[in-house]
Design a protein around this motif. Sequence first.
Motif, PDB file in Angstrom:
ATOM      1  N   GLY A  46     -62.396  30.820 -28.361  1.00 12.73           N
ATOM      2  CA  GLY A  46     -62.974  31.982 -29.027  1.00 12.73           C
ATOM      3  C   GLY A  46     -62.780  31.879 -30.528  1.00 12.73           C
ATOM      4  N   ASN A  47     -63.153  32.928 -31.224  1.00 11.32           N
ATOM      5  CA  ASN A  47     -63.034  32.971 -32.679  1.00 11.32           C
ATOM      6  C   ASN A  47     -61.697  33.596 -33.052  1.00 11.32           C
ATOM      7  OD1 ASN A  47     -63.398  33.138 -35.411  1.00 11.32           O
ATOM      8  ND2 ASN A  47     -64.964  34.733 -35.337  1.00 11.32           N
ATOM      9  N   VAL A  48     -60.846  32.826 -33.743  1.00 12.50           N
ATOM     10  CA  VAL A  48     -59.529  33.340 -34.127  1.00 12.50           C
ATOM     11  C   VAL A  48     -59.522  33.951 -35.525  1.00 12.50           C
ATOM     12  CG1 VAL A  48     -58.218  31.840 -32.595  1.00 12.50           C
ATOM     13  CG2 VAL A  48     -58.785  31.051 -34.877  1.00 12.50           C
ATOM     14  N   ASN A  49     -60.575  33.746 -36.286  1.00  9.91           N
ATOM     15  CA  ASN A  49     -60.669  34.319 -37.628  1.00  9.91           C
ATOM     16  C   ASN A  49     -61.377  35.662 -37.563  1.00  9.91           C
ATOM     17  OD1 ASN A  49     -59.455  32.049 -38.793  1.00  9.91           O
ATOM     18  ND2 ASN A  49     -61.399  30.972 -38.800  1.00  9.91           N
ATOM     19  N   VAL A  50     -60.694  36.639 -37.001  1.00 15.54           N
ATOM     20  CA  VAL A  50     -61.281  37.947 -36.766  1.00 15.54           C
ATOM     21  C   VAL A  50     -60.583  38.988 -37.641  1.00 15.54           C
ATOM     22  CG1 VAL A  50     -61.810  39.664 -35.011  1.00 15.54           C
ATOM     23  CG2 VAL A  50     -61.680  37.273 -34.386  1.00 15.54           C
ATOM     24  N   THR A  51     -61.366  39.775 -38.326  1.00 11.05           N
ATOM     25  CA  THR A  51     -60.795  40.870 -39.121  1.00 11.05           C
ATOM     26  C   THR A  51     -61.402  42.180 -38.631  1.00 11.05           C
ATOM     27  OG1 THR A  51     -62.497  40.510 -40.790  1.00 11.05           O
ATOM     28  CG2 THR A  51     -60.367  39.471 -41.175  1.00 11.05           C
ATOM     29  N   LEU A  52     -60.796  42.723 -37.605  1.00 10.69           N
ATOM     30  CA  LEU A  52     -61.215  44.004 -37.035  1.00 10.69           C
ATOM     31  C   LEU A  52     -60.080  44.996 -37.209  1.00 10.69           C
ATOM     32  CD1 LEU A  52     -62.889  42.915 -33.668  1.00 10.69           C
ATOM     33  CD2 LEU A  52     -63.994  43.427 -35.819  1.00 10.69           C
ATOM     34  N   PRO A  53     -60.383  46.279 -37.183  1.00  9.08           N
ATOM     35  CA  PRO A  53     -59.300  47.271 -37.283  1.00  9.08           C
ATOM     36  C   PRO A  53     -58.411  47.241 -36.039  1.00  9.08           C
ATOM     37  CG  PRO A  53     -61.420  48.336 -36.896  1.00  9.08           C
ATOM     38  CD  PRO A  53     -61.700  46.880 -37.117  1.00  9.08           C
ATOM     39  N   GLU A  54     -57.253  47.851 -36.149  1.00  6.17           N
ATOM     40  CA  GLU A  54     -56.360  47.971 -34.994  1.00  6.17           C
ATOM     41  C   GLU A  54     -57.050  48.783 -33.909  1.00  6.17           C
ATOM     42  OE1 GLU A  54     -52.494  49.515 -35.771  1.00  6.17           O
ATOM     43  OE2 GLU A  54     -52.222  48.253 -37.527  1.00  6.17           O
ATOM     44  N   LEU A  55     -56.628  48.580 -32.682  1.00  5.05           N
ATOM     45  CA  LEU A  55     -57.235  49.283 -31.546  1.00  5.05           C
ATOM     46  C   LEU A  55     -57.143  50.802 -31.724  1.00  5.05           C
ATOM     47  CD1 LEU A  55     -58.583  49.152 -28.787  1.00  5.05           C
ATOM     48  CD2 LEU A  55     -56.312  49.071 -27.767  1.00  5.05           C
ATOM     49  N   ALA A  56     -56.079  51.285 -32.310  1.00  2.00           N
ATOM     50  CA  ALA A  56     -55.923  52.734 -32.514  1.00  2.00           C
ATOM     51  C   ALA A  56     -57.010  53.302 -33.420  1.00  2.00           C
ATOM     52  CB  ALA A  56     -54.547  53.032 -33.096  1.00  2.00           C
ATOM     53  N   GLN A  57     -57.633  52.456 -34.241  1.00  2.00           N
ATOM     54  CA  GLN A  57     -58.664  52.907 -35.164  1.00  2.00           C
ATOM     55  C   GLN A  57     -60.082  52.674 -34.625  1.00  2.00           C
ATOM     56  OE1 GLN A  57     -57.690  50.736 -38.687  1.00  2.00           O
ATOM     57  NE2 GLN A  57     -55.869  51.967 -39.113  1.00  2.00           N
ATOM     58  N   TRP A  58     -60.204  52.122 -33.430  1.00  3.56           N
ATOM     59  CA  TRP A  58     -61.527  51.898 -32.844  1.00  3.56           C
ATOM     60  C   TRP A  58     -62.129  53.239 -32.443  1.00  3.56           C
ATOM     61  CZ3 TRP A  58     -62.213  47.022 -29.362  1.00  3.56           C
ATOM     62  CH2 TRP A  58     -61.786  45.893 -30.057  1.00  3.56           C
ATOM     63  N   SER A  68     -47.785  50.250 -23.130  1.00  2.85           N
ATOM     64  CA  SER A  68     -47.292  49.698 -24.394  1.00  2.85           C
ATOM     65  C   SER A  68     -46.628  48.346 -24.143  1.00  2.85           C
ATOM     66  CB  SER A  68     -46.300  50.652 -25.042  1.00  2.85           C
ATOM     67  OG  SER A  68     -45.143  50.752 -24.241  1.00  2.85           O
ATOM     68  N   GLY A  69     -46.741  47.475 -25.131  1.00  5.58           N
ATOM     69  CA  GLY A  69     -46.133  46.156 -25.039  1.00  5.58           C
ATOM     70  C   GLY A  69     -46.952  45.129 -24.293  1.00  5.58           C
ATOM     71  N   THR A  70     -48.182  45.466 -23.926  1.00  4.14           N
ATOM     72  CA  THR A  70     -49.013  44.497 -23.218  1.00  4.14           C
ATOM     73  C   THR A  70     -50.152  44.030 -24.105  1.00  4.14           C
ATOM     74  OG1 THR A  70     -50.471  46.182 -22.275  1.00  4.14           O
ATOM     75  CG2 THR A  70     -48.560  45.544 -20.957  1.00  4.14           C
ATOM     76  N   TRP A  71     -50.642  42.856 -23.799  1.00  2.00           N
ATOM     77  CA  TRP A  71     -51.854  42.350 -24.432  1.00  2.00           C
ATOM     78  C   TRP A  71     -53.015  43.125 -23.833  1.00  2.00           C
ATOM     79  CZ3 TRP A  71     -52.267  38.133 -27.891  1.00  2.00           C
ATOM     80  CH2 TRP A  71     -51.045  37.556 -28.238  1.00  2.00           C
ATOM     81  N   VAL A  72     -54.091  43.282 -24.585  1.00  2.00           N
ATOM     82  CA  VAL A  72     -55.229  44.053 -24.104  1.00  2.00           C
ATOM     83  C   VAL A  72     -56.482  43.189 -24.210  1.00  2.00           C
ATOM     84  CG1 VAL A  72     -56.580  46.165 -24.381  1.00  2.00           C
ATOM     85  CG2 VAL A  72     -54.152  46.169 -24.942  1.00  2.00           C
ATOM     86  N   MET A 140     -49.455  44.699 -30.508  1.00  5.07           N
ATOM     87  CA  MET A 140     -49.444  45.608 -31.649  1.00  5.07           C
ATOM     88  C   MET A 140     -50.821  46.230 -31.891  1.00  5.07           C
ATOM     89  SD  MET A 140     -46.339  45.299 -32.524  1.00  5.07           S
ATOM     90  CE  MET A 140     -45.820  45.454 -34.189  1.00  5.07           C
ATOM     91  N   GLY A 141     -51.843  45.777 -31.168  1.00  2.00           N
ATOM     92  CA  GLY A 141     -53.185  46.321 -31.314  1.00  2.00           C
ATOM     93  C   GLY A 141     -54.072  45.531 -32.258  1.00  2.00           C
ATOM     94  N   GLN A 142     -53.574  44.421 -32.798  1.00  9.94           N
ATOM     95  CA  GLN A 142     -54.363  43.576 -33.693  1.00  9.94           C
ATOM     96  C   GLN A 142     -55.213  42.609 -32.878  1.00  9.94           C
ATOM     97  OE1 GLN A 142     -54.408  43.734 -37.064  1.00  9.94           O
ATOM     98  NE2 GLN A 142     -52.987  45.448 -37.010  1.00  9.94           N
ATOM     99  N   THR A 143     -56.435  42.374 -33.321  1.00  7.73           N
ATOM    100  CA  THR A 143     -57.318  41.450 -32.617  1.00  7.73           C
ATOM    101  C   THR A 143     -56.865  40.019 -32.872  1.00  7.73           C
ATOM    102  OG1 THR A 143     -59.132  42.991 -32.946  1.00  7.73           O
ATOM    103  CG2 THR A 143     -59.709  40.763 -32.265  1.00  7.73           C
ATOM    104  N   ALA A 144     -56.571  39.296 -31.803  1.00  3.91           N
ATOM    105  CA  ALA A 144     -56.114  37.913 -31.919  1.00  3.91           C
ATOM    106  C   ALA A 144     -57.283  36.945 -31.779  1.00  3.91           C
ATOM    107  CB  ALA A 144     -55.053  37.616 -30.858  1.00  3.91           C
ATOM    108  N   VAL A 145     -58.159  37.188 -30.796  1.00  6.24           N
ATOM    109  CA  VAL A 145     -59.282  36.289 -30.528  1.00  6.24           C
ATOM    110  C   VAL A 145     -60.493  37.130 -30.130  1.00  6.24           C
ATOM    111  CG1 VAL A 145     -60.067  34.277 -29.216  1.00  6.24           C
ATOM    112  CG2 VAL A 145     -57.640  34.576 -29.612  1.00  6.24           C
ATOM    113  N   ALA A 146     -61.662  36.730 -30.621  1.00  5.89           N
ATOM    114  CA  ALA A 146     -62.920  37.368 -30.221  1.00  5.89           C
ATOM    115  C   ALA A 146     -63.713  36.360 -29.401  1.00  5.89           C
ATOM    116  CB  ALA A 146     -63.710  37.801 -31.446  1.00  5.89           C
ATOM    117  N   PHE A 147     -64.310  36.823 -28.320  1.00  7.81           N
ATOM    118  CA  PHE A 147     -65.069  35.964 -27.424  1.00  7.81           C
ATOM    119  C   PHE A 147     -66.521  36.410 -27.389  1.00  7.81           C
ATOM    120  CE2 PHE A 147     -60.746  36.401 -25.700  1.00  7.81           C
ATOM    121  CZ  PHE A 147     -60.322  35.095 -25.780  1.00  7.81           C
TER     122      PHE A 147
END
Length: 169
Positions: A46-58, A68-72, A140-147
Amino acid sequence: MINLTYQKRQRLKLIMIILIFTAPMLVAWGMVVWRLGIPEESMANGNVNVTLPELAQWPIDDNKPLKSGTWVLVFDCAQKCSQRSDELWRLHRALGRDAERLTRLRIGGEDPALPGEIVTRWSLKPEWARPNNAWLLDPMGQTAVAFGPHLSTQKLLDDIQHALKVNPY
């Protein structure tokens, strides 16, 4: 045969010990300075150069809390929703003992939620959201990879397993 005195043998041993411990640091320093032996591209599917807002701001209807504490794994279910949802459910099961470290969040779709899936909707669809895309978010809610929508489930599974492997907690 070389005839070394006792003192010379001891000095040679000391030099060899110093070389054994300093050589890896010198090699690592050279790799950092001259970028030797370091791959230029990422190994992710996938694309690792992703600049999206945190999940809480979606802009989603946040009516169900995530563990809490899980990958999403978030996926926008715009087309072929039941098929994609089923594929990602099977992917989740394929994680085995690491399955509890991942939560699936489906945005959209009319089908009922599959086991382990949380369903929500866009309250206002953002401009960066693409139909049928998926995103892997860290705890933490940060986007790691986009597919993208056409990435195979196997490649998606490979990236998720790698993320869970290199981040054990």
